[in-house]
Design an enzyme around this catalytic site. Structure first.
Site, PDB file in Angstrom:
ATOM      1  N   ARG A  74       0.858  -1.192   0.000  1.00 30.04           N
ATOM      2  CA  ARG A  74       0.000   0.000   0.000  1.00 30.04           C
ATOM      3  C   ARG A  74       0.890   1.235   0.000  1.00 30.04           C
ATOM      4  NH1 ARG A  74      -4.142  -0.347   4.672  1.00 30.04           N
ATOM      5  NH2 ARG A  74      -5.129  -1.907   3.344  1.00 30.04           N
ATOM      6  N   ARG A 143      -2.646   6.246   9.787  1.00 26.95           N
ATOM      7  CA  ARG A 143      -2.596   5.830   8.373  1.00 26.95           C
ATOM      8  C   ARG A 143      -2.655   7.040   7.441  1.00 26.95           C
ATOM      9  NH1 ARG A 143      -4.443   0.474   7.918  1.00 26.95           N
ATOM     10  NH2 ARG A 143      -3.796  -0.689   9.736  1.00 26.95           N
ATOM     11  N   LYS A 207      -4.624   0.467  14.658  1.00 22.96           N
ATOM     12  CA  LYS A 207      -4.582   1.453  13.571  1.00 22.96           C
ATOM     13  C   LYS A 207      -5.351   2.724  13.949  1.00 22.96           C
ATOM     14  CE  LYS A 207      -6.775  -1.501  10.737  1.00 22.96           C
ATOM     15  NZ  LYS A 207      -7.656  -2.086   9.693  1.00 22.96           N
ATOM     16  N   LYS A 209      -7.025   6.458  12.165  1.00 28.41           N
ATOM     17  CA  LYS A 209      -7.374   7.038  10.858  1.00 28.41           C
ATOM     18  C   LYS A 209      -7.863   8.472  10.992  1.00 28.41           C
ATOM     19  CE  LYS A 209      -8.313   2.588   8.789  1.00 28.41           C
ATOM     20  NZ  LYS A 209      -9.267   1.752   8.055  1.00 28.41           N
ATOM     21  N   CYS A 428     -14.984  -3.435  -1.602  1.00 27.91           N
ATOM     22  CA  CYS A 428     -13.628  -3.697  -1.080  1.00 27.91           C
ATOM     23  C   CYS A 428     -12.972  -4.765  -1.928  1.00 27.91           C
ATOM     24  CB  CYS A 428     -13.700  -4.140   0.372  1.00 27.91           C
ATOM     25  SG  CYS A 428     -14.254  -5.842   0.549  1.00 27.91           S
ATOM     26  N   CYS A 434      -7.631 -10.963  -0.260  1.00 34.97           N
ATOM     27  CA  CYS A 434      -7.806 -10.639   1.159  1.00 34.97           C
ATOM     28  C   CYS A 434      -8.002 -11.909   1.982  1.00 34.97           C
ATOM     29  CB  CYS A 434      -9.006  -9.715   1.347  1.00 34.97           C
ATOM     30  SG  CYS A 434      -9.230  -9.333   3.093  1.00 34.97           S
ATOM     31  N   CYS A 473     -16.488  -9.012   4.184  1.00 34.65           N
ATOM     32  CA  CYS A 473     -16.584  -9.378   5.604  1.00 34.65           C
ATOM     33  C   CYS A 473     -16.949  -8.129   6.403  1.00 34.65           C
ATOM     34  CB  CYS A 473     -15.266 -10.000   6.082  1.00 34.65           C
ATOM     35  SG  CYS A 473     -14.021  -8.786   6.569  1.00 34.65           S
ATOM     36  N   CYS A 477     -14.252  -2.426   5.084  1.00 30.54           N
ATOM     37  CA  CYS A 477     -13.272  -1.616   4.338  1.00 30.54           C
ATOM     38  C   CYS A 477     -13.925  -0.719   3.285  1.00 30.54           C
ATOM     39  CB  CYS A 477     -12.231  -2.521   3.686  1.00 30.54           C
ATOM     40  SG  CYS A 477     -11.310  -3.481   4.892  1.00 30.54           S
TER      41      CYS A 477
HETATM   42 FE1  SRM Z   1      -9.346  -2.469   5.455  1.00 29.31          FE
HETATM   43  C1  SRM Z   1      -8.003  -5.125   7.046  1.00 29.31           C
HETATM   44  C2  SRM Z   1      -8.258  -3.618   2.513  1.00 29.31           C
HETATM   45  C3  SRM Z   1     -10.054   0.526   4.081  1.00 29.31           C
HETATM   46  C4  SRM Z   1     -11.303  -1.713   8.166  1.00 29.31           C
HETATM   47  N1  SRM Z   1      -8.254  -4.078   4.899  1.00 29.31           N
HETATM   48  C5  SRM Z   1      -7.749  -5.042   5.719  1.00 29.31           C
HETATM   49  C6  SRM Z   1      -6.808  -5.975   4.951  1.00 29.31           C
HETATM   50  C7  SRM Z   1      -5.419  -5.443   5.077  1.00 29.31           C
HETATM   51  C8  SRM Z   1      -6.914  -7.463   5.327  1.00 29.31           C
HETATM   52  C9  SRM Z   1      -5.960  -8.004   6.341  1.00 29.31           C
HETATM   53  O1  SRM Z   1      -5.836  -7.452   7.452  1.00 29.31           O
HETATM   54  O2  SRM Z   1      -5.372  -9.052   6.049  1.00 29.31           O
HETATM   55  C10 SRM Z   1      -7.384  -5.786   3.529  1.00 29.31           C
HETATM   56  C11 SRM Z   1      -6.422  -6.058   2.384  1.00 29.31           C
HETATM   57  C12 SRM Z   1      -7.160  -6.606   1.188  1.00 29.31           C
HETATM   58  C13 SRM Z   1      -6.344  -6.698  -0.035  1.00 29.31           C
HETATM   59  O3  SRM Z   1      -6.197  -7.826  -0.566  1.00 29.31           O
HETATM   60  O4  SRM Z   1      -5.872  -5.686  -0.529  1.00 29.31           O
HETATM   61  C14 SRM Z   1      -7.981  -4.401   3.624  1.00 29.31           C
HETATM   62  N2  SRM Z   1      -9.077  -1.670   3.660  1.00 29.31           N
HETATM   63  C15 SRM Z   1      -8.709  -2.334   2.546  1.00 29.31           C
HETATM   64  C16 SRM Z   1      -8.864  -1.480   1.308  1.00 29.31           C
HETATM   65  C17 SRM Z   1      -7.810  -1.739   0.248  1.00 29.31           C
HETATM   66  C18 SRM Z   1     -10.274  -1.693   0.745  1.00 29.31           C
HETATM   67  C19 SRM Z   1     -10.514  -1.186  -0.656  1.00 29.31           C
HETATM   68  O5  SRM Z   1     -10.974  -2.005  -1.448  1.00 29.31           O
HETATM   69  O6  SRM Z   1     -10.281  -0.014  -0.936  1.00 29.31           O
HETATM   70  C20 SRM Z   1      -8.819  -0.086   1.952  1.00 29.31           C
HETATM   71  C21 SRM Z   1      -7.427   0.440   2.077  1.00 29.31           C
HETATM   72  C22 SRM Z   1      -7.417   1.800   2.699  1.00 29.31           C
HETATM   73  C23 SRM Z   1      -6.078   2.460   2.724  1.00 29.31           C
HETATM   74  O7  SRM Z   1      -5.633   2.915   1.682  1.00 29.31           O
HETATM   75  O8  SRM Z   1      -5.503   2.578   3.809  1.00 29.31           O
HETATM   76  C24 SRM Z   1      -9.351  -0.401   3.344  1.00 29.31           C
HETATM   77  N3  SRM Z   1     -10.398  -0.843   6.059  1.00 29.31           N
HETATM   78  C25 SRM Z   1     -10.671   0.242   5.294  1.00 29.31           C
HETATM   79  C26 SRM Z   1     -11.727   1.027   5.879  1.00 29.31           C
HETATM   80  C27 SRM Z   1     -12.356   2.282   5.291  1.00 29.31           C
HETATM   81  C28 SRM Z   1     -11.718   3.529   5.787  1.00 29.31           C
HETATM   82  O9  SRM Z   1     -10.695   3.495   6.480  1.00 29.31           O
HETATM   83  O10 SRM Z   1     -12.262   4.587   5.498  1.00 29.31           O
HETATM   84  C29 SRM Z   1     -12.096   0.364   7.044  1.00 29.31           C
HETATM   85  C30 SRM Z   1     -13.266   0.768   7.984  1.00 29.31           C
HETATM   86  C31 SRM Z   1     -12.948   1.926   8.844  1.00 29.31           C
HETATM   87  C32 SRM Z   1     -12.306   1.472  10.115  1.00 29.31           C
HETATM   88  O11 SRM Z   1     -11.091   1.352  10.142  1.00 29.31           O
HETATM   89  O12 SRM Z   1     -13.028   1.189  11.073  1.00 29.31           O
HETATM   90  C33 SRM Z   1     -11.246  -0.802   7.151  1.00 29.31           C
HETATM   91  N4  SRM Z   1      -9.557  -3.268   7.318  1.00 29.31           N
HETATM   92  C34 SRM Z   1     -10.460  -2.839   8.260  1.00 29.31           C
HETATM   93  C35 SRM Z   1     -10.431  -3.746   9.377  1.00 29.31           C
HETATM   94  C36 SRM Z   1     -11.294  -3.651  10.655  1.00 29.31           C
HETATM   95  C37 SRM Z   1     -10.606  -2.909  11.730  1.00 29.31           C
HETATM   96  C38 SRM Z   1     -11.402  -2.952  13.019  1.00 29.31           C
HETATM   97  O13 SRM Z   1     -11.664  -1.899  13.582  1.00 29.31           O
HETATM   98  O14 SRM Z   1     -11.727  -4.038  13.479  1.00 29.31           O
HETATM   99  C39 SRM Z   1      -9.480  -4.748   9.062  1.00 29.31           C
HETATM  100  C40 SRM Z   1      -9.074  -5.948   9.917  1.00 29.31           C
HETATM  101  C41 SRM Z   1      -8.140  -5.599  11.019  1.00 29.31           C
HETATM  102  O15 SRM Z   1      -7.591  -4.513  11.098  1.00 29.31           O
HETATM  103  O16 SRM Z   1      -7.971  -6.482  11.863  1.00 29.31           O
HETATM  104  C42 SRM Z   1      -8.965  -4.422   7.761  1.00 29.31           C
HETATM  105 FE1  SF4 Z   2     -10.977  -7.928   3.244  1.00 26.93          FE
HETATM  106 FE2  SF4 Z   2     -13.099  -7.715   4.800  1.00 26.93          FE
HETATM  107 FE3  SF4 Z   2     -11.657  -5.569   4.222  1.00 26.93          FE
HETATM  108 FE4  SF4 Z   2     -13.125  -6.639   2.345  1.00 26.93          FE
HETATM  109  S1  SF4 Z   2     -13.909  -5.749   4.250  1.00 26.93           S
HETATM  110  S2  SF4 Z   2     -10.964  -6.028   2.108  1.00 26.93           S
HETATM  111  S3  SF4 Z   2     -13.017  -8.789   2.829  1.00 26.93           S
HETATM  112  S4  SF4 Z   2     -10.962  -7.284   5.394  1.00 26.93           S
END
Ligand code: SRM
Ligand code: SF4
Length: 573
Positions: A74, A143, A207, A209, A428, A434, A473, A477
């Protein structure tokens, strides 16, 4: 009272010597395509995740082969602004080391997928050569700082972009590990221990944000972020920011102690105070966030546990001055403005739809090639939107005809997108990369929208923007819990269906159907869309209508989120 045990990640951070772990040595070990569990956790702070191709898992298992490991990288893009040179470098790296696609993320960043271990170091080094970096793109730190690319207000936008970049720079980890590992930076032998002035040795509990929005556009979804600033402008100048704390989306199916939560707007700071406020909010979370349970360690739970009033009082104490009362503001939507706009300086901006944020070439749509050709002649910049779309920004009147010619030549136009519903979609990544995905999202939402477009067309809703988001899930995201229609993966081909989020991202949605078969989504939503077309009030948004019509009840705050399941009985009305 017995002290609760710290989570395993706290130990990994403590032992890591400021995020080094054994990453440098492990990168040289090419006998395996993977890294140790501990190093995998540390790699996140450096902006990369170990993954494997889940499409290939079963077959490889059958043939007793190891998983097909690769890495996701990223790239941080503070405020979402990239130069044409950076676009070209990203495009080149995508072909050379990744899977020939660029993912534009929901946080205005670039992602590569499919990078094998032996190419990881050189890819990150080349990203840095292009004046971009990956440090703190992931991990228990602040981030990528988002900021909306509001094209009409260029002077205000320039100010908020600078604030976003300043906050980002101020909160970037100081460890020299990143340079040592990826850029062959010199190891500084010193008797003095390294210091992380803001984070300390164990960084944050989880994390963090941050985002900045310029009303009336909430296209960065401030209510879903740990900390947000809402710009308050007077006479074309930012006079300060409302401060919002404690938003987040992530939750876990079946665990009611986890839930999405909207941020609370707690005060106002001046433009000069914004970096200081960001730092002190981070310090409150560093000192009071839960380090024992990673499912309860996001700032939203700290805000809920202590209460927003306590957080404000603690913040004022850390600041040494008081935040002022919240100033009035209004958001009207959280979507992008597509097509051409002219700003107050006479420059043009073109926002294009990128489905699922995936920039790639297909047999019928050479989008990536088209954007490469544009980048070669473009003199302005590119702006990644938080809705996974792209703005070709700051095009001078003299350059516009050339860019228009290339857009035409490569078929880049939004008129081929059949509905405002599609333009308002986010998916996402989910499968196949993922590791947490329970169901498809990026590869499946386009099909769902196609099915719904038949209904939309007949109902006369083609031009009505209804936000629709799908995630594989409940980590959220794609921020599905604040969209008007949300799908959250439960298992293969099964989703929880949520309705009633606010059109400006200001209200959480409610669960309408649990563990619902994907094949029946069209049948489920068609009558509701038709009902909306027939009975909506003038200007009424779909998310508001489904509440008024009794399909779901309105949510108030995250803690009540799981009570939503009860609304299912209403659905048959
Ligand atoms: Fe996310 C984890 C992709 C925005 C909440 N997110 C992941 C991971 C890294 C999976 C992992 O931990 O193994 C995913 C990688 C997938 C892949 O194959 O690329 C992933 N998140 C993404 C992206 C790429 C989604 C997209 O299609 O655009 C976004 C990348 C953002 C960036 O550039 O930094 C992305 N993730 C978000 C958002 C939206 C936002 O931030 O506005 C959220 C919800 C907001 C929040 O943080 O509450 C989000 N991602 C999560 C979570 C849940 C965290 C939690 O509070 O429990 C995880 C899992 C974790 O952290 O354990 C996660
Ligand atoms: Fe992966 Fe769940 Fe985030 Fe989608 S919402 S990218 S399935 S961790």
């Amino acid at each position: 009272m017995s002290e609760k045990k710290l989570s395993a990640n706290e130990g990994i951070k403590t032992r890591s010597n400021y995020l080094r772990g054994t990453i440098a040595d492990a990168l040289n070990d090419l006998s395996t395509g993977s890294m140790s569990e501990d190093d995998q956790q540390l790699l996140k702070f450096h902006g990369t995740y170990q993954q494997d191709d889940r499409d290939l898992r079963a077959n490889r298992r059958k043939h007793r082969l190891d998983k097909a490991y690769s890495f996701m990288i990223r790239i941080r893009v503070p405020g979402g602004v990239a130069t044409p040179e950076q676009w070209l470098a990203t495009d080149y790296l995508a072909t050379t080391y990744a899977n020939s696609t660029i993912k534009l993320t929901t946080r205005q960043a670039f992602q590569f997928h499919g990078i094998i271990k032996s190419n990881l170091k050189r890819t990150i080094a080349e990203i840095n050569q292009a004046a971009m970096d990956t440090i703190a793109a992931c991990g228990d730190v602040n981030r990528n700082v988002m900021c909306n690319p509001n094209p009409y207000l260029s002077s205000v936008h320039a100010e908020v972009l600078k604030a976003a970049q300043d906050i980002s720079a101020h909160l970037t980890p100081q460890t020299r590990a990143y340079h040592e590992i990826w850029l062959d930076g010199e190891k500084v032998e010193s008797s003095e221990e390294e210091v992380e002035p803001i984070y300390g040795k164990t960084y944050l509990p989880r994390k963090f944000k941050i985002t900045i929005a310029v009303p009336p556009s909430n296209d960065v979804d401030i209510f879903a972020n740990c900390l947000s600033f809402i710009a308050i402008a007077e006479n074309g100048k930012v006079i300060g920011y409302n401060v919002a704390v404690g938003g987040g989306m992530g939750s876990t199916h079946g665990n009611e102690a986890t839930y999405p939560r909207l941020a609370d707007v707690i005060g106002f700071c001046t433009a000069e105070q914004v970096v200081d406020v960001a730092e002190k909010v981070v310090l409150v979370q560093r000192d009071f966030g839960d380090r024992t349970d990673r499912k309860h360690s996001r700032f939203k739970y700290t805000v809920d546990d202590y209460g927003p009033e306590w957080i404000l009082a603690k913040l004022n104490e850390y600041l040494g001055y008081e935040l002022q009362p919240v100033r009035p503001y209004e958001f009207v939507d959280n979507g992008d403005r597509f097509g051409w706009v002219e700003d107050e300086t006479g420059n043009f901006h073109y926002t294009m739809f990128v489905e699922g944020g995936r920039v790639l070439d297909t047999a019928t749509y050479p989008m990536r090639t088209g954007l490469r050709e544009i980048a070669k002649i473009h003199q302005g910049d590119f702006r990644l939107t938080a809705n996974q779309n792209l703005m070709i920004a700051n095009i001078s009147p003299a350059n516009r005809p050339e860019i228009e010619k290339l857009l035409e030549q490569y078929g880049i136009k939004d008129s081929h997108v059949k509905s405002a519903l599609r333009l308002s979609s986010i998916a996402c990544v989910a499968l196949p990369t993922c590791s947490l995905a329970l169901a498809e999202a990026e590869r499946y939402l386009p099909e769902v929208v196609t099915e719904l477009e038949d209904v939309i067309e007949e109902a006369g809703l083609r031009h009505d923007s209804i936000t629709i988001r799908m995630t594989g899930c409940p980590n959220g995201c794609g921020r599905p819990f604040i969209s008007e229609i949300g799908f959250v993966g439960r298992g293969p081909d099964r989703y929880n269906v949520y309705l009633g989020g606010g059109h400006a991202g200001q209200r959480l949605s409610k669960l309408y159907r649990q563990d619902f078969p994907a094949a029946d989504i069209k049948a489920l939503l068609s009558p509701i869309l038709n009902h909306y077309a027939k009975d909506r009030h003038e200007g009424e948004r779909f998310g508001d209508f489904v509440i008024r019509a009794g399909y779901v009840a309105a949510t108030v705050q995250g803690k009540d989120f799981h009570a939503n399941i009860k609304s299912e009985a209403l659905a048959s009305v």
